[in-house]
Design an enzyme around this catalytic site. Structure first.
Site, PDB file in Angstrom:
ATOM      1  N   ASP A   1       0.830  -1.194   0.000  1.00  0.00           N
ATOM      2  CA  ASP A   1       0.000   0.000   0.000  1.00  0.00           C
ATOM      3  C   ASP A   1       0.869   1.250   0.000  1.00  0.00           C
ATOM      4  O   ASP A   1       1.982   1.231  -0.509  1.00  0.00           O
ATOM      5  CB  ASP A   1      -0.946  -0.031   1.208  1.00  0.00           C
TER       6      ASP A   1
ATOM      7  N   HIS B   1      -3.699   6.162   2.688  1.00  0.00           N
ATOM      8  CA  HIS B   1      -4.426   4.942   2.345  1.00  0.00           C
ATOM      9  C   HIS B   1      -3.900   3.727   3.113  1.00  0.00           C
ATOM     10  O   HIS B   1      -4.677   2.930   3.667  1.00  0.00           O
ATOM     11  CB  HIS B   1      -4.330   4.716   0.836  1.00  0.00           C
TER      12      HIS B   1
ATOM     13  N   SER C   1     -11.086  -1.118  -0.991  1.00  0.00           N
ATOM     14  CA  SER C   1      -9.823  -0.986  -0.267  1.00  0.00           C
ATOM     15  C   SER C   1      -9.986  -1.306   1.209  1.00  0.00           C
ATOM     16  O   SER C   1      -9.034  -1.768   1.857  1.00  0.00           O
ATOM     17  CB  SER C   1      -9.284   0.446  -0.387  1.00  0.00           C
TER      18      SER C   1
END
Length: 348
Positions: A104, A135, A292
């Site tokens: 990520d 994120h 996600s």
């Protein structure tokens, strides 16, 4: 010059003797790959070599974040909501002794959600440690709140802009293939907009080595890409707190994507310091949507599952979760249905 990723049946070093500029090579143990630049006229010569399995463009890869589908107002799906919908008890199955990797954007290790957690940071972008996007911190925050005993590895594939390309993905897969004894579960909350044979082949080989994977299904409706479209990928759709499928969640029946669904709409997520992803909530928290965030919830469940059944291989874990999932009637986009941890871990 065209940028290409070449997947090879052996070490890709032989490409250095061909009509191309080999920028970097990747070793997956039993196979290899390379990032090359070449003229169009030379591509067919390279592709025709018996040692070349695939040759494709160096495409862009993005996180599976869906900023257009965050609801206005105060409604938010908390980790308590995740536990309730997916029957995840707060018990002694904490993932202790296990390590979970998230490919990520990195991590903000100072966020309070990670207090007391062992964290390793691995960067393949050249950007260094940290999380400039937010994120990765959000993803790893979901994992650690469901499996607080697991160690974490933030494998950074996104730099400052929140995008990356296949050559960086190949670097990360090289690390994953070369360190299979150092971790147990890998979460991938990202994907390309199309299927990549190179990514899918590399992903399938990784699962074949015994690594338990969890992949976000994608946010593009009936179209999605790698690695969710890999034959052996355990892919996760997004649903709402109420258990209905999110409007953006990808569905590719010809690629067996998704497998199960988890909450990925209006999630309350850990916010990395200095980042502005999603809509800000009180404290270092944000609200955001996307597959996600459904994927790391299942990754946390898989770590808990492995605490109870430590020797289980990837495919049996996926089958247990699929068999135990609660089907949403007349809704094919849920895969086998809503993930049910308690039923999966208790499966005969």
């Amino acid at each position: 010059m065209n940028e290409r990723i070449v997947f090879t049946s052996e070490s890709a070093e032989f490409l250095r003797g061909m009509e191309c500029d080999v920028v970097e090579t990747y070793d997956f143990g039993t196979s290899g790959a390379a990032y090359i630049e070449c003229d169009t006229e030379h591509e067919s010569t390279i592709a025709d070599d018996d040692r070349v399995l695939d040759l494709e463009p160096n495409i862009t890869v993005e996180p599976h974040l869906e900023p257009e589908h965050v609801s206005e107002g105060s409604d938010v799906a908390t980790i308590a909501d995740v536990r309730e919908l997916h029957d995840v008890p707060d018990d002694d199955a904490t993932g202790e002794g296990l390590t979970v990797v998230a490919m990520d954007s990195g991590i903000d290790p100072d966020h309070p959600v990670f207090e007391g957690t062992s964290i390793e940071q691995v960067d393949v972008t050249g950007s260094g440690k940290g999380d400039a996007v937010g994120h990765g911190t959000a993803v790893l925050g979901q994992i650690t709140r469901l499996a607080p005993g697991a160690d974490l590895v933030a494998l950074r594939i996104f730099g400052e802009q929140g995008q990356t390309k296949n050559n960086v993905i190949m670097r990360a897969y090289e690390w994953l293939h070369g360190n299979t004894d150092a971790y147990d579960v890998v979460n991938m909350s990202w994907g390309s907009s199309e299927t990549s044979k190179a990514i899918n082949r590399t992903h399938n080989e990784l699962v074949g080595k015994g690594i338990r994977d969890v992949v976000s299904a994608g946010n593009s409706g009936k179209k999605s890409g790698s690695p969710a479209t890999a034959e052996r990928a355990f892919s996760i759709a997004a649903c709402t707190e109420a258990g209905t499928i999110a409007e953006f969640s990808s569905y590719n029946p010809n690629r067996d994507n998704p497998d199960v669904a988890a909450i990925g709409k209006d999630n309350r997520l850990a916010q990395a310091s200095g980042t502005a992803m999603g809509k800000e909530l009180d404290g270092p928290w944000i609200k955001a949507s996307g597959t996600s965030f459904s994927a790391p919830e299942v990754a946390g469940m898989v770590a808990k599952y492995l605490t109870v059944h430590p020797e289980t291989a990837p495919e049996p874990i996926m089958r247990d979760f699929e068999a135990a999932a609660r089907n949403i009637p007349d809704q094919p986009r849920d895969g086998a249905g809503l993930a049910d941890y308690e039923a999966a871990v208790s499966a005969e």
